[in-house]
Design an enzyme around this catalytic site. Structure first.
Site, PDB file in Angstrom:
ATOM      1  N   GLU A   1      -9.714  -2.195   5.834  1.00 43.37           N
ATOM      2  CA  GLU A   1     -10.170  -2.010   7.128  1.00 43.37           C
ATOM      3  C   GLU A   1     -11.538  -2.884   7.351  1.00 43.37           C
ATOM      4  O   GLU A   1     -11.964  -3.234   6.187  1.00 43.37           O
ATOM      5  CB  GLU A   1     -10.538  -0.647   7.249  1.00 43.37           C
ATOM      6  CG  GLU A   1      -9.294   0.498   7.004  1.00 43.37           C
ATOM      7  CD  GLU A   1      -8.270   0.499   8.350  1.00 43.37           C
ATOM      8  OE1 GLU A   1      -8.256  -0.433   8.968  1.00 43.37           O
ATOM      9  OE2 GLU A   1      -7.916   1.815   8.121  1.00 43.37           O
TER      10      GLU A   1
ATOM     11  N   ASN B   1      -7.098  -3.895  14.912  1.00 43.47           N
ATOM     12  CA  ASN B   1      -8.525  -4.042  14.357  1.00 43.47           C
ATOM     13  C   ASN B   1      -8.737  -5.103  13.312  1.00 43.47           C
ATOM     14  O   ASN B   1      -9.718  -5.488  12.853  1.00 43.47           O
ATOM     15  CB  ASN B   1      -9.029  -2.840  13.875  1.00 43.47           C
ATOM     16  CG  ASN B   1      -8.352  -2.233  12.448  1.00 43.47           C
ATOM     17  OD1 ASN B   1      -7.681  -3.077  12.033  1.00 43.47           O
ATOM     18  ND2 ASN B   1      -8.703  -1.234  11.944  1.00 43.47           N
TER      19      ASN B   1
ATOM     20  N   HIS C   1      -7.072  -5.438  10.483  1.00 45.81           N
ATOM     21  CA  HIS C   1      -6.898  -5.156   8.947  1.00 45.81           C
ATOM     22  C   HIS C   1      -5.479  -5.733   8.310  1.00 45.81           C
ATOM     23  O   HIS C   1      -4.673  -6.133   9.016  1.00 45.81           O
ATOM     24  CB  HIS C   1      -6.830  -3.380   8.673  1.00 45.81           C
ATOM     25  CG  HIS C   1      -5.750  -2.739   9.160  1.00 45.81           C
ATOM     26  ND1 HIS C   1      -5.701  -1.497   9.339  1.00 45.81           N
ATOM     27  CD2 HIS C   1      -4.670  -3.127   9.294  1.00 45.81           C
ATOM     28  CE1 HIS C   1      -4.456  -1.127   9.647  1.00 45.81           C
ATOM     29  NE2 HIS C   1      -3.538  -2.109   9.710  1.00 45.81           N
TER      30      HIS C   1
ATOM     31  N   ASP D   1       0.908  -1.169   0.126  1.00 45.15           N
ATOM     32  CA  ASP D   1      -0.034  -0.124  -0.070  1.00 45.15           C
ATOM     33  C   ASP D   1       0.869   1.231  -0.033  1.00 45.15           C
ATOM     34  O   ASP D   1       2.163   1.261   0.087  1.00 45.15           O
ATOM     35  CB  ASP D   1      -1.019   0.042   1.319  1.00 45.15           C
ATOM     36  CG  ASP D   1      -0.172  -0.421   2.547  1.00 45.15           C
ATOM     37  OD1 ASP D   1       0.806  -0.435   2.738  1.00 45.15           O
ATOM     38  OD2 ASP D   1      -0.989  -0.947   3.221  1.00 45.15           O
TER      39      ASP D   1
HETATM   40  P1  PGA Z   1       2.157  -2.458  13.117  1.00 47.99           P
HETATM   41  O1  PGA Z   1       1.095  -2.304  11.783  1.00 47.99           O
HETATM   42  O2  PGA Z   1       3.156  -3.350  12.194  1.00 47.99           O
HETATM   43  O3  PGA Z   1       2.962  -1.049  12.954  1.00 47.99           O
HETATM   44  O4  PGA Z   1       1.713  -2.856  14.230  1.00 47.99           O
HETATM   45  C1  PGA Z   1       0.459  -3.771  11.219  1.00 47.99           C
HETATM   46  C2  PGA Z   1      -0.415  -2.860  10.128  1.00 47.99           C
HETATM   47  O5  PGA Z   1      -1.065  -2.167  10.563  1.00 47.99           O
HETATM   48  O6  PGA Z   1      -0.684  -4.015   9.383  1.00 47.99           O
END
Ligand code: PGA
Length: 242
Positions: free
Chosen positions: A143, A136, A138, A67
């Site tokens: 999301e 969450n 995602h 992304d």
């Molecule tokens: P993080 O993010 O590795 O900073 O916890 C993971 C994500 O949001 O996919």
């Protein structure tokens, strides 16, 4: 799904890097799907070390990142493109023309998404997709929602996700772009193999749902249960709910 639980985030980083180096040794022209975020930083550091020791040759590897923010150029320090340069690309020998990235400043964002899907297909598809997971649930910027989009697409970010990315923008969540381009869940599930990484207690609940909960778009990582070759590597804290 195979689940490996290790003691510490450092153990996870080493195991992930070792797994990636083995995959490249087995297939030098491997197509890697890559995430940003805090979770893979340790694994990227280990891959730089392995490369420095002559134990990982990326000269025929191609990469596609999951992304990128909309409206942020690949030269902006907050871009995921620059994150990858800092943490991986400048420390290994992936040829520049084999690094695939979404352009968040493209004039026609829809065309940019189609270009990306075609580029991944032209490379033969992703062989090994590394993934982090949001608290969450995602994956990429897919999301939780009532429905999800299969292909690469434009996505609105939740406020919690913008806060999670604030460090890239001087610690100010209001400066994090509210929109991004992201590979979709279909693009991710189209990978030959998937390696999901999680560390820390903040990931315990979403990992429990992803591995053992019902398959639901309300926890996008749970869709990984539909894939035949998913390997999960977590530390004890993230495995607390498993
Ligand atoms: P993080 O993010 O590795 O900073 O916890 C993971 C994500 O949001 O996919």
């Amino acid at each position: 799904m195979t689940v490996t639980v290790l003691d510490t985030p450092a153990d996870v980083a080493l195991a992930v890097a070792t797994r990636v180096a083995e995959a490249i040794a087995g297939r030098p022209s491997l197509v890697l799907g890559l995430p940003t975020g805090n979770t893979p930083i340790g694994a990227y550091a280990q891959l730089r070390r392995l490369h420095g020791e002559g134990r990982a040759d990326f000269s025929r590897v191609s990469t596609f990142n999951l992304d990128e923010f909309v409206g942020v150029s690949g030269h902006h320090p907050g871009s995921f493109r620059q994150f990858m340069a800092r943490h991986l690309f400048t420390g290994v020998n992936i040829p520049a023309d084999r690094i695939g990235f979404l352009d968040g400043t493209a004039g026609d964002l829809e065309a940019e998404c189609r270009r990306y899907d075609k580029a991944i297909a032209a490379a033969g598809g992703v062989g090994l997709q590394l993934l982090g997971i949001g608290a969450n649930g995602h994956i990429g910027f897919n999301e939780p929602a009532d429905s999800l989009i299969a292909g690469t697409h434009y996505a609105r970010l939740l406020e919690s996700t913008r806060r999670d990315n604030a460090l890239l923008f001087e610690g100010d969540a209001s400066k994090v772009p509210p929109e991004a381009l992201t590979m979709g869940v279909g693009s991710i599930l189209g990978s030959e193999a998937i390696l999901l990484i999680a560390t820390g207690t903040a990931k315990a609940a979403c990992m429990a749902g992803a591995v053992n909960g019902p398959v639901t778009t309300r926890l996008p990582a749970s869709l990984l249960q539909l894939h035949r070759q998913v390997e999960v590597i977590v530390d004890r804290a993230a495995a607390a709910g498993l």
